[in-house]
Design a protein around this motif. Structure first.
Motif, mmCIF file in Angstrom:
data_model
loop_
_atom_site.group_PDB
_atom_site.id
_atom_site.type_symbol
_atom_site.label_atom_id
_atom_site.label_comp_id
_atom_site.label_asym_id
_atom_site.label_seq_id
_atom_site.Cartn_x
_atom_site.Cartn_y
_atom_site.Cartn_z
ATOM 1 N N LYS A 304 -17.210 16.708 65.061
ATOM 2 C CA LYS A 304 -16.736 18.098 65.064
ATOM 3 C C LYS A 304 -16.878 18.759 63.686
ATOM 4 O O LYS A 304 -16.069 19.584 63.285
ATOM 5 N N TYR A 306 -19.746 20.427 62.847
ATOM 6 C CA TYR A 306 -20.494 21.648 63.147
ATOM 7 C C TYR A 306 -21.252 22.185 61.932
ATOM 8 O O TYR A 306 -21.259 23.382 61.665
ATOM 9 N N TYR A 312 -19.886 23.315 72.078
ATOM 10 C CA TYR A 312 -18.435 23.460 72.041
ATOM 11 C C TYR A 312 -17.827 23.453 73.434
ATOM 12 O O TYR A 312 -16.800 22.828 73.680
#
Length: 361
Positions: A304, A306, A312
């Protein structure tokens, strides 16, 4: 988990990730706020988006239905209402994540480029300046797939189509598969838009056609990944099969859980939704989930972080205005016609989309 809107900025929508009910989105070490760029990529079967004129150069069998003198009495008033309805639905997709809605939208069951130009010119979405990638397909019904994109999000690099053939059947014609390559906010991606062969003649009898379509899709993906092993590819479309069908489960072999996805794998976010009884179209008192989006492994970010665009979430957009509210088909998608009767709806399919996140740089 809460996502709080900070502010709108050019080409991006900034979010903060907070905490709720002891759920931690990024990691349990993060305190405070983090900002993200958000992009929504979707697919929507337009259910026979035809104008009122028969194209003399195509000689397609369905076009005769969609004329003022045809069996559907399809006239300019109905066509205009259809355009307004479809553009309104598109305008509402993804607004929980970004005020710009779909950065990229694959569409199916459209007659030609003209209807797409009419669609993107509608008041509800005109200010998004959607650009069009479209090629004529050899399909007998006269329908094609296409891709719409907002140029402030996506920079087009190239596009091409792939024709599905069936060995021993010289009279088989269906929709081409569309490949579009470009940069989504500077990050290289590939999008494949499909509308696999229908179940006409029965699911079992028609299954080999969709298996062949899945094999073609895999060939497209493999050709990209041979050159770009870490390619980010989103395949989307009306597959006329469910996530458990042979074409998907046995040919494409996507994983259902992000935790099981390696870089070389595919991920199908619709698989668990289907098992839970969700669908995008209803038939004979049952739900099918034909409208799917399958992503390559590099979209999965288990940490997570990103740092680049990552998956997502996935959503079936089944808001109340898209649902039949009464009658025999209450609860199903509110379509344009029902048993030949014009009911001024939207589509017989719900649209779907994925949300992609990238940490603001």
């Amino acid at each position: 988990m809460t996502l709080t809107i900070l502010r709108k900025a050019k080409n991006k929508f900034l979010l903060t990730v907070g905490y709720a009910a002891a759920l931690v989105f990024i990691s349990n070490k993060i305190n405070g706020q983090k900002e993200y760029e958000v992009a929504c990529v979707g697919f929507y079967n337009q259910e026979n988006l035809f104008d009122t004129i028969v194209d003399p150069d195509t000689n397609k069998i369905l076009q005769e239905d969609f004329t003022p003198l045809g069996p559907k009495s399809w006239d300019s008033k109905k066509y205009k209402e259809k355009l307004e309805n479809m553009s309104f639905a598109i305008s509402k997709m993804g607004l929980e994540s970004t005020p710009d809605g779909m950065a990229i939208l694959g569409v199916a069951e459209i007659e030609n480029r003209l209807v797409l130009e009419d669609l993107v010119g509608q008041k509800a979405i005109k200010d998004r300046d959607y650009q069009i990638v479209h090629y004529e397909s050899p399909d007998r019904r006269g329908i094609d797939v296409a891709l719409l994109y907002q140029p402030k999000y996506f920079k087009l690099e190239s596009s091409k189509t792939f024709t599905l053939t069936m060995e021993g059947n010289d009279h088989f014609y269906t929709r081409d598969q569309l490949l579009v390559t470009g940069e989504l906010l500077g990050e290289r991606m590939h999008f494949i838009v499909c509308h696999w062969p229908s179940r006409r003649g029965g699911e079992k009898r028609s299954s080999p056609k969709r298996v062949a379509a899945a094999e073609l899709t895999m060939q497209i993906m493999d050709s990209i990944r041979k050159v770009e092993p870490d390619a980010k590819i989103i395949m989307m479309g009306d597959l006329n099969d469910d996530p458990v069908s042979k074409s998907i489960k046995k040919v494409m072999k996507p994983k259902a859980s992000p935790q099981d996805v390696a870089q070389s794998d595919l991920f199908n976010p619709t698989a668990d939704l289907y098992k839970s009884g969700n669908g995008t179209l209803g038939y004979n008192d049952a739900w099918n989930l034909f409208d799917q989006m399958i992503l390559t492994g590099p979209f999965i970010d288990l940490e997570k972080s990103y740092d680049d665009f990552g998956y997502y979430g996935f959503k079936i957009f089944n808001e109340a205005f898209l649902i039949q509210q009464e009658g025999q088909y209450k609860g199903y998608p509110h379509r344009t016609y029902s048993y030949g009767q014009y009911i001024a709806g939207y589509s017989d399919h719900f649209p779907v989309y994925v949300t992609l996140l990238r940490a603001k740089k």
